[in-house]
Scaffold this active site. Structure first.
Site, PDB file in Angstrom:
ATOM      1  N   CYS A 153     -30.088 -74.604  -6.196  1.00 27.56           N
ATOM      2  CA  CYS A 153     -29.017 -75.444  -5.667  1.00 27.56           C
ATOM      3  C   CYS A 153     -29.587 -76.596  -4.829  1.00 27.56           C
ATOM      4  O   CYS A 153     -29.214 -77.756  -5.001  1.00 27.56           O
ATOM      5  CB  CYS A 153     -28.074 -74.592  -4.819  1.00 27.56           C
ATOM      6  SG  CYS A 153     -26.492 -75.371  -4.462  1.00 27.56           S
ATOM      7  N   CYS A 212     -20.376 -75.277  -8.965  1.00 28.74           N
ATOM      8  CA  CYS A 212     -20.914 -75.059  -7.625  1.00 28.74           C
ATOM      9  C   CYS A 212     -20.362 -76.138  -6.688  1.00 28.74           C
ATOM     10  O   CYS A 212     -20.437 -77.337  -6.982  1.00 28.74           O
ATOM     11  CB  CYS A 212     -22.444 -75.119  -7.647  1.00 28.74           C
ATOM     12  SG  CYS A 212     -23.183 -75.095  -5.989  1.00 28.74           S
ATOM     13  N   CYS A 224     -23.676 -78.328  -5.442  1.00 25.98           N
ATOM     14  CA  CYS A 224     -24.513 -79.143  -6.317  1.00 25.98           C
ATOM     15  C   CYS A 224     -23.835 -79.488  -7.635  1.00 25.98           C
ATOM     16  O   CYS A 224     -24.384 -80.195  -8.464  1.00 25.98           O
ATOM     17  CB  CYS A 224     -25.859 -78.477  -6.575  1.00 25.98           C
ATOM     18  SG  CYS A 224     -25.763 -77.080  -7.728  1.00 25.98           S
ATOM     19  N   GLY A 243     -40.624 -51.060 -21.427  1.00 20.85           N
ATOM     20  CA  GLY A 243     -39.343 -50.401 -21.193  1.00 20.85           C
ATOM     21  C   GLY A 243     -39.452 -48.932 -20.852  1.00 20.85           C
ATOM     22  O   GLY A 243     -38.471 -48.304 -20.462  1.00 20.85           O
ATOM     23  N   CYS A 292     -23.912 -71.827  -5.882  1.00 21.20           N
ATOM     24  CA  CYS A 292     -24.998 -71.185  -6.635  1.00 21.20           C
ATOM     25  C   CYS A 292     -25.531 -70.016  -5.831  1.00 21.20           C
ATOM     26  O   CYS A 292     -25.747 -70.112  -4.624  1.00 21.20           O
ATOM     27  CB  CYS A 292     -26.158 -72.164  -6.834  1.00 21.20           C
ATOM     28  SG  CYS A 292     -25.790 -73.523  -7.926  1.00 21.20           S
TER      29      CYS A 292
END
Lengths: 312, 260, 234
Positions: free
Chosen positions: A280, A249, A252, A40, A274
């Protein structure tokens, strides 16, 4: 161990393997090692000029160039899609300068360079995720002085991050930050996860893959080693939440993925698909269908959803 | 436990040099809890330099600043780690700037300005932070409905009051003020003086206030230090210094006030 | 009666640096004593230094020489050498002072200004305010003015606010600088009554009174500062 790509078919042989010279790659690798050692923490590095403009992922490209080897398979996504100009250009760049295999399949990639998304499919220990970062400093919003933000990181003075979230709630009734949502890494450093939607924040936590972040313009690199604790900042009475959709979606039928809204015409018709194109199409290949899918030979939402709708 | 008469702050032979030039020289004094010390003198007399050196914003060339911390006993503030010192400065100390823009975050709401110190010490409950901020807004006589407004939409007097609320929300014991009423209209000054006087009394604040306005010094401070060319040339009980000044410069200063 | 204040060998001179550093001697070797139940009038012609001496007793002016001891907190406090903290504490708990000037922060309501000395002593705000109301009523300040700042008042009204503020806490020692100047007959009578009440509870009082009638009515003795003027005995 100079590696040069000899590809007589074009004239890339003048370039070193993966474009950058070996010294530069070593320098970046040293930076990466430090970044991995201090999860980080933003490590400055001597970023190079790349043959693309800032904002096109020069930081990510330099990191990828430093870690990629001839046997790697590279996937590049932009907003989850493999087929945008930016993603295609970077994929071709490495195909040309490093002669590596490229893929659009998350599972097949050993290195995934990304802008704005983390793939829906869970990543593995043998994969590396490289983020393109525009502004690495999460405190920049409220504290313009670099000297001061560095001191604040050093002394763990992170009250300001909550000032930003407080302001969100005061204005919108909830934490309205939806991307670049700040996280606390390993209980020590507050980090900007790059402009990924906060939907992806939970995926960063305890991820098996190594996550590397490169900011080209700001010349900073930071990292999350595998299985690092990543906690999204929040308030006790306004806990962190990810976006959710009422829709599924259209292609899909997925209800668990990040959805993009697509306007279909000027009559208010729209659909959700998606954002992760590979996820997808994989689902469609497995036989999943959304309500706006027409069982046509698949390209999924990769091919323009609006033209599909128009074909109706 | 801190006894009432133990000094909260002890400044010993404080000297700040800018090369050969004197910022302030050989200043020593003690401050008790609840005591208000005024520092007066004309521009360039070293008042602000002294205030910065005492308030840990500028390490002095020589001398010591000792503070009786809540848990650690008496500590030399310049021997603390930077982390400890900065923590002290945003919890048990407060600094009110002459220009509220120097002491406020102009791009976040009044509530966030007040709440910042609470969040900085780990408060993570939005509702509590917000109600503390609202409560403090009331104490400095700003309407609740302004809680979500940006300070830039406030008048100068309101901004100054907001700055005070933002500073006092962590219940500091020592407050530094640099010309807090400077730049305000006379009527607005009066309101601020009244407010400050009330807060100082109710919260038992120790205050070091730098001002060039002797009327402000008289109304707020128990004791005065008069500075000239970086040195304290006279000090004592406020009304004694102003009504029976001994030093030539203090006499000049006092006799220069316009009477109304 | 027990002695409450004792000034010994007190001298005072002013050095005016802004006027060629000329030194103006005022008093030499003052001896002055005040006991509980006393009400001593400080006398002397206009300009003889009565107010100056009173200010020295309040530690508002410094002394060039000598000592002024005040019975405070079960002991004697020499206010010519005491720390500012000690003097402020002495003023808060032992010595009240009704000056001719009202110095207050603008905007603060009269009622609050009068109640303040009692609040500072730890009395609840409600009790202090109740007592302040009583005093303001006795001194004939109309109730509609109580929530206003006295800075908007007439000279006589301001003077009465000053008196109310000076008498609200039962100080053991009280200094009164012309408390009845610019008051009408009724209000003067009220002030005289307040002084009598203070005397009877055992306060030690020193005052400057502009008229003989007032002086004769309340004073138990007088002290002529003129005899200590520098040059007076030359």
């Amino acid at each position: 161990m100079e590696q040069t790509v000899n590809n007589p078919a074009d004239n890339t042989s003048a370039y070193n393997f993966a474009y950058l010279d070996e010294q530069t790659k070593r320098m970046i690798r040293r930076t990466l090692l430090k970044a991995v050692a201090i999860p980080g923490y933003q490590v400055p590095f001597a970023g190079r000029e790349m043959p693309m403009p800032y904002g096109w992922g020069t930081g990510g490209v330099q990191v990828t160039a430093a870690v990629i080897g001839p046997k790697d398979t590279l996937k590049v996504i932009d907003q989850g899609a493999d087929d945008t100009t930016n993603a295609v250009s970077i994929r071709q760049f490495f195909a040309k300068t490093a002669n590596v295999a490229t893929t659009e399949k998350t599972a097949e990639a050993s290195i995934i360079q990304t802008r704005h998304r983390i793939p829906e499919k869970e990543l593995r220990e043998d994969q590396v995720l490289v983020y393109q970062v525009p502004i690495p400093e999460p405190l920049r919003f409220l504290e313009p002085r670099e000297t001061e933000t560095r001191k604040m990181h050093a002394l763990e003075e992170y009250g300001l991050m909550h000032v930003k979230l407080y302001e969100d709630i005061a204005r919108h009734g909830h934490i309205a930050t939806t991307y670049a949502y700040p996280v606390m890494v390993d209980d020590r450093y507050v980090m900007d996860p790059s402009p990924t939607p906060k939907f992806d924040n939970p995926k960063m936590h305890n991820m098996a893959a190594l996550q590397l972040f490169g900011a080209g313009r700001e010349k900073r690199i930071y990292a999350l080693p595998p299985y690092t604790k990543v906690k999204s900042l929040d308030f006790e009475d306004h806990p962190f939440e990810v976006q959710s959709w009422d829709d599924e979606c259209g292609m899909c039928g997925a209800r668990d993925s990040y959805l993009d809204e697509v306007i279909l015409d000027d009559k208010g018709n729209r659909m959700f698909v998606c954002s992760d194109t590979d996820y997808c199409s994989e689902r469609q290949d497995a036989g999943h269908r959304g309500q706006q899918h027409h069982d046509q030979p698949l390209g999924g939402p990769k091919s323009s959803p609006s033209s599909e709708k128009a074909a109706e | 436990m801190t006894k009432m008469n133990d000094p909260l702050l002890r400044v010993d032979n404080l000297t700040m040099m800018y090369g050969d030039r004197i910022g302030c020289k050989g200043v020593s004094f003690e401050l008790r809890p609840g005591e208000v010390l005024g520092i007066v003198g004309e521009s360039g007399s070293g008042k602000s330099t002294l205030l910065r050196s005492i308030s840990a914003q500028q390490e002095p060339t020589k001398g010591r600043v000792e503070y009786q911390t809540r848990i650690d006993g008496t500590r030399d503030v310049y021997e603390m780690s930077e982390a400890q010192r900065r923590l002290l400065m945003r919890t048990d100390w407060a600094f009110v700037h002459q220009n509220p823009r120097d002491g406020l975050r102009m791009n976040v709401s009044a509530g966030a300005n007040i709440g910042e110190r609470l969040m900085a010490v780990g408060d993570r409950h939005y509702g509590n932070i917000r109600s503390s901020a609202d409560n403090w807004l009331g104490k400095v006589e700003i309407a609740s409905e302004r809680l979500d407004d940006l300070p830039s939409t406030f008048s100068g007097g309101m901004q100054q009051r907001l700055q005070i609320a933002r500073n006092l929300v962590t219940s500091p014991r020592l407050v530094f003020m640099d010309e807090p009423t400077g730049g305000l209209d006379v009527s607005v000054q009066a309101r601020l003086l009244d407010l400050l006087r009330g807060l100082v009394h109710d919260l038992n604040l120790a205050v070091i206030i730098v001002t060039h306005d002797l009327a402000v010094a008289r109304l707020l401070s128990h004791r005065l230090m008069v500075m000239q060319q970086g040195k304290v040339i006279e000090s004592g009980l406020t009304d004694q210094v102003l009504d029976d000044p001994q030093h030539a410069y203090t006499q000049l200063l006092v006799s220069s006030i316009l009477q109304n | 009666m027990s002695e409450m204040l004792h000034a010994q060998n007190v001298s005072k001179s002013f050095t005016l640096h802004t006027q060629g550093s000329v030194t103006i001697p005022v008093f030499n070797d003052i001896e002055f004593s005040l006991s509980a139940g006393d009400c001593i009038a400080l006398t002397g012609e206009s300009g003889s230094g009565k107010s100056t001496f009173m200010r020295m007793l309040y530690a508002n002016y410094t002394c060039s020489n000598g000592s002024i001891n005040v019975r405070h907190d079960g002991g004697w406090l020499d206010i010519t050498t005491a720390s500012p903290h000690a003097i402020l504490d002495m003023r808060k708990r032992t010595m009240g002072y009704v000056s001719q000037f009202l110095r207050v922060i603008p905007r603060v309501p009269t009622l609050e200004i009068v109640a303040e000395p009692l609040v500072a002593l730890g009395t609840s705000r409600a009790d202090a305010t109740a007592k302040a109301r009583g005093l303001l009523t006795r001194l004939r300040i109309p109730e509609r003015l109580w929530q206003l700042s006295p800075l908007t008042f007439s000279g006589g009204e301001q003077q009465r606010v000053n008196i109310a503020r000076g008498f609200i806490a039962d100080y053991p020692v009280m200094l009164l600088d012309e408390p009845t100047a610019s008051l009408d007959v009724d209000n003067r009578a009220t002030v005289l009554a307040l002084i009598e009440e203070a005397k009877s509870r055992g306060a030690a009082i020193a005052g400057i009174f502009h008229d003989h009638e007032t002086r004769d009515a309340v004073c138990t003795g007088s002290f002529d500062v003129t005899s200590f003027k520098v040059g007076a005995n030359d």
